[in-house]
Design a protein around this motif. Structure first.
Motif, mmCIF file in Angstrom:
data_model
loop_
_atom_site.group_PDB
_atom_site.id
_atom_site.type_symbol
_atom_site.label_atom_id
_atom_site.label_comp_id
_atom_site.label_asym_id
_atom_site.label_seq_id
_atom_site.Cartn_x
_atom_site.Cartn_y
_atom_site.Cartn_z
ATOM 1 N N GLU A 159 56.063 65.866 57.587
ATOM 2 C CA GLU A 159 57.132 67.046 58.308
ATOM 3 C C GLU A 159 57.866 66.165 58.464
ATOM 4 O OE1 GLU A 159 54.747 71.257 58.948
ATOM 5 O OE2 GLU A 159 54.035 69.245 59.508
ATOM 6 N N LEU A 160 57.692 65.290 59.487
ATOM 7 C CA LEU A 160 58.307 64.336 59.648
ATOM 8 C C LEU A 160 59.430 63.624 59.644
ATOM 9 C CD1 LEU A 160 55.436 62.010 61.701
ATOM 10 C CD2 LEU A 160 57.778 63.050 63.155
ATOM 11 N N ILE A 161 59.031 63.491 57.577
ATOM 12 C CA ILE A 161 60.408 63.321 57.007
ATOM 13 C C ILE A 161 61.147 63.934 56.316
ATOM 14 C CG2 ILE A 161 60.850 62.807 54.008
ATOM 15 C CD1 ILE A 161 58.711 61.507 54.195
ATOM 16 N N LEU A 162 60.656 65.337 56.776
ATOM 17 C CA LEU A 162 62.145 66.576 56.904
ATOM 18 C C LEU A 162 62.607 66.690 57.924
ATOM 19 C CD1 LEU A 162 59.295 68.948 55.202
ATOM 20 C CD2 LEU A 162 61.818 68.003 54.485
ATOM 21 N N ALA A 163 62.060 66.458 59.077
ATOM 22 C CA ALA A 163 62.645 66.122 59.999
ATOM 23 C C ALA A 163 63.452 65.234 60.413
ATOM 24 C CB ALA A 163 61.663 66.274 61.655
ATOM 25 N N ALA A 164 63.561 64.167 59.738
ATOM 26 C CA ALA A 164 64.557 63.198 59.895
ATOM 27 C C ALA A 164 65.197 63.497 58.794
ATOM 28 C CB ALA A 164 63.574 62.011 59.454
ATOM 29 N N ASP A 165 66.618 62.224 58.845
ATOM 30 C CA ASP A 165 67.902 61.916 58.429
ATOM 31 C C ASP A 165 67.761 62.325 56.960
ATOM 32 O OD1 ASP A 165 69.029 63.690 60.325
ATOM 33 O OD2 ASP A 165 68.395 61.559 61.763
ATOM 34 N N ILE A 166 66.490 60.611 56.567
ATOM 35 C CA ILE A 166 66.778 59.477 54.856
ATOM 36 C C ILE A 166 65.416 59.140 55.171
ATOM 37 C CG2 ILE A 166 67.834 57.680 53.799
ATOM 38 C CD1 ILE A 166 70.315 58.233 55.931
#
Length: 265
Positions: free
Chosen positions: A119-126
């Protein structure tokens, strides 16, 4: 073992070139998140937002694993009470409630990356993943549901069926699948993921920061409110950027055939 070490920590460092590194540090517990770490993560994202010299965030982890997810025994009480993961007034690293960072975030992941890690990856940009990364959105296996954005963002990236397959089974998937589904953008050799992510973060940090933030905001607007809302915002934002010192510097550096020196003004 000290209470501080047992509960883990989030550390930050402003690297050369305006990259604000945020490190998840509880390696002896596969970087499982405690309430203390969640609070410190929100503080770190807030520091990224509020630090003038920070142009882009880089989220990474100590040890060989990104995160095993939430430390459920330590989180059980707050989950039962329905408490928010992050305090009011700070930037929400998951981008769901309250303040959201206006600056881009790049993620480097390796080893285990479960639940809130995805979820942190999906909330980030790359995101850059080591080829040994192993992912799972496994909340249903623990009698709970994903509540950090996976139920929303996985389908946006991977399509409904692919997202439901992962969310409703809790099955593991590998780095290649994560790339195929658009969760990560590049897969690299284990041990090189931080440098690969740092290289991208530094390239972003070299660009005009106001233009980077405006581009990110317009893309988010299109995703959340639709293309019509983003189109309606273009003229005003373009005019505002054209009047900045950085826009003038961009033209001057082009004419003078030299690298630009952007200051964010």
């Amino acid at each position: 073992m000290s209470a501080r070490h047992e509960d883990g920590q989030i550390t930050t460092e402003l690297l050369e070139g305006g990259v604000f590194a945020i490190c998840i540090d509880r390696a002896e517990k596969r970087n499982g998140f405690t309430p203390k770490m969640l609070h410190e993560l929100a503080q770190a994202y807030t520091a990224l937002e509020d630090t003038a010299g920070a142009r882009v965030g880089l989220l990474h982890a100590a040890g060989g694993h990104f995160t095993g997810g939430l430390d459920l025994p330590k989180m059980a009480a707050s989950q039962r009470d329905g408490d928010p993961l992050f305090p009011d007034g700070l930037v929400d690293p998951l981008g769901l409630n309250g303040r959201r960072s206006s600056k881009p975030v790049v993620v480097a992941t390796a080893g285990i990356c479960f639940t809130i890690g995805i979820e942190l990856i999906l909330a980030a940009d790359i995101a850059i993943a080591a080829s040994d990364s192993r992912f799972a959105q496994l909340e249903v296996k623990r009698g709970i549901m994903a509540y950090g954005g996976a139920t929303i963002r996985m389908a946006q990236r991977a399509g409904w069926g692919n997202a439901m397959k992962l969310i409703l089974t809790g099955d593991d998937f590998d780095a290649r699948t994560a790339r195929d589904y658009g969760f990560v953008q590049d897969v690299v050799e284990p041990g090189t993921e931080f440098e690969a992510a740092l290289a991208i973060a530094r390239r972003i940090a070299q660009q005009a920061p106001l233009a980077v933030q405006a581009s990110l905001a317009n893309a988010r607007l299109a995703l959340l409110d639709g293309p019509k809302a983003a189109i309606g915002d273009l003229s005003a934002v373009t005019a505002r950027l054209a009047a900045t010192g950085d826009a003038a510097e961009g033209v001057a550096s082009f004419k003078e055939k030299r690298p630009p020196a952007y200051r964010g003004v």
